[in-house]
Design a protein around this motif. Structure first.
Motif, PDB file in Angstrom:
ATOM      1  N   ILE A  22     -18.766 -19.747 -27.740  1.00 20.47           N
ATOM      2  CA  ILE A  22     -19.749 -20.343 -26.577  1.00 20.47           C
ATOM      3  C   ILE A  22     -19.791 -19.408 -25.610  1.00 20.47           C
ATOM      4  O   ILE A  22     -21.116 -18.966 -25.097  1.00 20.47           O
ATOM      5  CB  ILE A  22     -19.239 -21.538 -26.040  1.00 20.47           C
ATOM      6  CG1 ILE A  22     -19.524 -22.636 -27.049  1.00 20.47           C
ATOM      7  CG2 ILE A  22     -20.306 -22.158 -25.068  1.00 20.47           C
ATOM      8  CD1 ILE A  22     -19.062 -24.115 -26.971  1.00 20.47           C
ATOM      9  N   PHE A  26     -23.417 -17.203 -25.080  1.00 22.25           N
ATOM     10  CA  PHE A  26     -24.215 -17.334 -24.047  1.00 22.25           C
ATOM     11  C   PHE A  26     -24.523 -15.857 -23.477  1.00 22.25           C
ATOM     12  O   PHE A  26     -25.770 -15.651 -23.110  1.00 22.25           O
ATOM     13  CB  PHE A  26     -23.519 -18.090 -22.777  1.00 22.25           C
ATOM     14  CG  PHE A  26     -24.225 -18.126 -21.523  1.00 22.25           C
ATOM     15  CD1 PHE A  26     -25.316 -18.967 -21.212  1.00 22.25           C
ATOM     16  CD2 PHE A  26     -23.846 -17.296 -20.532  1.00 22.25           C
ATOM     17  CE1 PHE A  26     -25.938 -19.127 -20.235  1.00 22.25           C
ATOM     18  CE2 PHE A  26     -24.590 -17.249 -19.315  1.00 22.25           C
ATOM     19  CZ  PHE A  26     -25.744 -17.911 -19.243  1.00 22.25           C
ATOM     20  N   GLY A  29     -26.980 -13.957 -25.771  1.00 17.63           N
ATOM     21  CA  GLY A  29     -28.427 -14.673 -25.535  1.00 17.63           C
ATOM     22  C   GLY A  29     -29.087 -14.139 -24.178  1.00 17.63           C
ATOM     23  O   GLY A  29     -30.301 -14.148 -24.399  1.00 17.63           O
ATOM     24  N   LEU A  30     -28.284 -14.023 -23.085  1.00 16.43           N
ATOM     25  CA  LEU A  30     -28.984 -13.779 -21.991  1.00 16.43           C
ATOM     26  C   LEU A  30     -29.415 -12.200 -21.952  1.00 16.43           C
ATOM     27  O   LEU A  30     -30.567 -12.016 -21.676  1.00 16.43           O
ATOM     28  CB  LEU A  30     -27.852 -13.869 -20.863  1.00 16.43           C
ATOM     29  CG  LEU A  30     -28.432 -13.714 -19.546  1.00 16.43           C
ATOM     30  CD1 LEU A  30     -29.466 -14.549 -19.091  1.00 16.43           C
ATOM     31  CD2 LEU A  30     -26.899 -13.578 -18.606  1.00 16.43           C
TER      32      LEU A  30
END
Length: 63
Positions: A22, A26, A29-30
């Motif tokens: 996770i 994250f 993805g950012l």
């Protein structure tokens, strides 16, 4: 006491792996989001507080 409780739980070893996935997901993805938006978008956003209302009205009417 808490060590014994955690040791007694079955399949507790999967939680650190899920947390890492996770966390890594994250930030990947950012980074993808920032690349897709492009540098022009962020330059425009950085200049928004410095623009006059007249400049914003003419800029919006051109679009």
């Amino acid at each position: 006491m808490y060590k014994n409780v955690l040791r007694a739980m079955e399949d507790i070893g999967i939680y650190p792996s899920i947390s890492l996935i996770i966390f890594f997901g994250f930030f990947v993805g950012l980074i993808i989001y920032l690349i897709v938006k492009g540098k022009k978008h962020w330059e425009d956003a950085a200049n928004l507080p410095l623009e006059d209302d007249d400049n914003m009205n003419t800029k919006n009417s051109e679009q």
